[in-house]
Enzyme design. Structure first.
Site, PDB file in Angstrom:
ATOM      1  N   HIS A  35      34.218   2.148  36.826  1.00  0.00           N
ATOM      2  CA  HIS A  35      35.070   2.481  35.688  1.00  0.00           C
ATOM      3  C   HIS A  35      36.441   1.806  35.804  1.00  0.00           C
ATOM      4  O   HIS A  35      37.455   2.381  35.423  1.00  0.00           O
ATOM      5  CB  HIS A  35      35.221   4.004  35.533  1.00  0.00           C
ATOM      6  CG  HIS A  35      33.989   4.636  34.951  1.00  0.00           C
ATOM      7  ND1 HIS A  35      33.688   4.574  33.618  1.00  0.00           N
ATOM      8  CD2 HIS A  35      32.971   5.315  35.535  1.00  0.00           C
ATOM      9  CE1 HIS A  35      32.537   5.196  33.392  1.00  0.00           C
ATOM     10  NE2 HIS A  35      32.070   5.646  34.533  1.00  0.00           N
ATOM     11  N   GLY A 130      21.732   3.510  34.894  1.00  0.00           N
ATOM     12  CA  GLY A 130      22.949   2.966  35.503  1.00  0.00           C
ATOM     13  C   GLY A 130      22.733   1.627  36.174  1.00  0.00           C
ATOM     14  O   GLY A 130      23.569   1.166  36.945  1.00  0.00           O
ATOM     15  N   SER A 134      20.253  -2.744  29.558  1.00  0.00           N
ATOM     16  CA  SER A 134      20.602  -3.385  28.280  1.00  0.00           C
ATOM     17  C   SER A 134      21.213  -4.764  28.487  1.00  0.00           C
ATOM     18  O   SER A 134      20.876  -5.708  27.771  1.00  0.00           O
ATOM     19  CB  SER A 134      21.591  -2.562  27.447  1.00  0.00           C
ATOM     20  OG  SER A 134      21.785  -1.294  27.926  1.00  0.00           O
ATOM     21  N   ASP A 178      28.567  -5.570  33.547  1.00  0.00           N
ATOM     22  CA  ASP A 178      27.102  -5.605  33.556  1.00  0.00           C
ATOM     23  C   ASP A 178      26.569  -6.976  33.148  1.00  0.00           C
ATOM     24  O   ASP A 178      25.693  -7.542  33.813  1.00  0.00           O
ATOM     25  CB  ASP A 178      26.536  -4.532  32.619  1.00  0.00           C
ATOM     26  CG  ASP A 178      27.068  -3.151  32.961  1.00  0.00           C
ATOM     27  OD1 ASP A 178      27.657  -2.990  34.045  1.00  0.00           O
ATOM     28  OD2 ASP A 178      26.896  -2.241  32.135  1.00  0.00           O
ATOM     29  N   TYR A 227      31.870   8.235  27.795  1.00  0.00           N
ATOM     30  CA  TYR A 227      32.405   6.950  28.258  1.00  0.00           C
ATOM     31  C   TYR A 227      33.646   6.584  27.435  1.00  0.00           C
ATOM     32  O   TYR A 227      34.696   6.229  27.986  1.00  0.00           O
ATOM     33  CB  TYR A 227      31.313   5.890  28.114  1.00  0.00           C
ATOM     34  CG  TYR A 227      31.657   4.525  28.657  1.00  0.00           C
ATOM     35  CD1 TYR A 227      31.439   4.202  29.988  1.00  0.00           C
ATOM     36  CD2 TYR A 227      32.189   3.531  27.826  1.00  0.00           C
ATOM     37  CE1 TYR A 227      31.737   2.941  30.479  1.00  0.00           C
ATOM     38  CE2 TYR A 227      32.490   2.268  28.308  1.00  0.00           C
ATOM     39  CZ  TYR A 227      32.259   1.978  29.632  1.00  0.00           C
ATOM     40  OH  TYR A 227      32.562   0.727  30.117  1.00  0.00           O
TER      41      TYR A 227
HETATM   42  C1  GLA Z   1      28.873   0.851  32.305  1.00  0.00           C
HETATM   43  C2  GLA Z   1      29.606  -0.223  31.510  1.00  0.00           C
HETATM   44  C3  GLA Z   1      30.398  -1.134  32.451  1.00  0.00           C
HETATM   45  C4  GLA Z   1      31.300  -0.315  33.378  1.00  0.00           C
HETATM   46  C5  GLA Z   1      30.506   0.800  34.050  1.00  0.00           C
HETATM   47  C6  GLA Z   1      31.372   1.731  34.858  1.00  0.00           C
HETATM   48  O1  GLA Z   1      27.901   0.266  33.112  1.00  0.00           O
HETATM   49  O2  GLA Z   1      28.688  -0.998  30.777  1.00  0.00           O
HETATM   50  O3  GLA Z   1      31.149  -2.062  31.697  1.00  0.00           O
HETATM   51  O4  GLA Z   1      32.406   0.181  32.692  1.00  0.00           O
HETATM   52  O5  GLA Z   1      29.789   1.581  33.096  1.00  0.00           O
HETATM   53  O6  GLA Z   1      31.941   1.052  35.934  1.00  0.00           O
END
Ligand code: GLA
Length: 391
Positions: A35, A130, A134, A178, A227
């Site tokens: 985060h 997690g 996607s 990601d 989020y």
């Molecule tokens: C998700 C979001 C990322 C990041 C993480 C937390 O995976 O897509 O961009 O913010 O949460 O670290």
């Protein structure tokens, strides 16, 4: 049969000929810097050896036809229908189809050619866990259109377009981590990204350490609402701290000593959220030196601290994730354990001495099952290359 051959066979059945190409884009696991990507911080993910695969060929039709083998559904869209999120018959593009369609939309926005394709895709990245399933879909389709469109973009640019698709088309306000990991992964290396400058390097993990992913199998709904609330809290903290620190642009610019001095000025919840971010950026900033020195003990300690902070300050953990982390941290050979990704369910990441892996996996599964009654999925993963054509 492996997933690539299975997909090629499915493609053949559906379209009556072999696919011209197969693209692959991995999921990711994040070791430190959670985060913080949307706060201009540092993240330390690795692309993993689970991925989305697409078998595809160019087609003469005006629209692309994309089959999701995992749901046994298909969608069609073209540059003419994509902006309205519809199919050629006027029906809406289903939720899962927004990822390939959004990728087309973002590429079109750059003036890149996205020729019609027939495609079948499938993923062994568990969804909603997690591990960025996607992003792996977006990055695999970016590779497929890169092949068919005859253009060539650097991986980071593809990642940014994938993020744009997700932010502006799918409507999920994610950071860059990601898509970056899926696009830029390097075999057997961790990736350290500065989310402000977008500069990145790779770092080693010693050969005798394994990365173990443990899936609680718990999936939370409404994750994106929570989020977005976390993102807003960070923005609110920056606005309030600006009164005393006028030069700051994001929480990245707030030193821990300044934060401690000014924390009392923030509403309690905002203070907790911002404290996680400020301290997590400091932790991830130490990772380069620790990993270059091979000091996994200290690095693992930072991972454990990260989990506590995500649990108590950022409040994105859940009881099952906490059980998985507590059991892991008590086991022999475990250097560090924490939730990975956005949280609210999904997976933990664990660094474990290679000679202890079998005992660790067994004891973790049993301990987790004893306390939750749930059967976890636990696997040893390897850092892999980023999105690419495999055929
Ligand atoms: C998700 C979001 C990322 C990041 C993480 C937390 O995976 O897509 O961009 O913010 O949460 O670290």
């Amino acid at each position: 049969m492996n997933i690539i051959d299975q997909l090629a066979t499915l493609y053949q059945k559906k379209f009556g000929h072999a696919p011209s190409n197969i693209a692959r884009a991995p999921g990711r696991v994040n070791l430190l810097g959670e985060h913080v990507d949307y706060n201009d911080g540092f993240v330390l993910p690795a692309a993993i050896d689970r991925a989305t695969y697409i078998a595809f060929s160019p087609t003469e039709t005006a629209h692309s036809t994309v089959v999701a083998a995992d749901f046994d559904q298909q969608v069609s869209f073209s540059p003419a229908t994509v902006p309205s999120k519809t199919q050629p018959d006027g029906s809406p593009i289903p939720e899962w189809g927004l990822y390939p369609a959004g990728t087309m939309w973002a590429l079109m926005g750059e003036g890149l050619s996205t020729p019609a394709m027939n495609a079948v895709f499938s993923s062994n990245v568990p969804r909603g866990s997690g591990l960025s399933s996607s992003a792996s879909v977006e990055m695999a389709f970016a590779i497929a259109w890169q092949r068919l469109g005859g253009w060539n973009l650097p991986p980071m640019k593809r990642a940014l377009l994938g993020q744009k698709a997700e932010n502006k088309y799918v409507g999920v306000n994610c950071g860059i981590m990601d898509q970056f990991s899926s696009a830029c992964g390097v075999e057997n290396r961790l990736l350290l990204l500065d989310c402000r400058s977008l500069e990145w390097i790779t770092l080693p993990l010693p050969n005798d350490i394994s990365i173990i992913v443990a899936d609680t199998t718990v999936r939370r709904k409404l994750t994106s609402g929570e989020y977005n609330k976390r993102r807003s809290a960070c923005e609110e903290a920056v606005n309030l701290l600006k009164e005393d620190l006028p030069d700051i642009k994001s929480l990245r610019d707030v030193r821990p000593e300044d934060f401690n001095r000014l924390a009392h000025k923030l509403p309690e919840e905002v203070e907790k959220r911002a404290r996680h971010v400020v301290e997590e950026i400091q932790r991830s900033d130490q990772s380069q030196a620790l990993l270059e020195a091979g000091d996994i003990q200290s690095f693992g300690r930072l991972m454990n601290e990260c989990h506590t902070s995500l649990r108590d300050y950022y409040e994105v953990s859940c009881p099952e994730l906490n059980v998985m982390v507590n059991v892991a941290q008590s086991l022999d050979g475990c250097y560090g354990a924490r939730l990975t990704g956005a949280g609210f369910g999904g997976c933990t990441v664990n660094l474990v001495a290679i000679e202890k892996v079998d005992g660790f996996v067994d004891a973790l599964a049993k301990g987790y099952e004893r306390e939750t009654g749930l059967h976890p999925e636990i696997y040893v993963t390897r850092a892999s290359n980023g999105a690419e054509l495999v055929r």
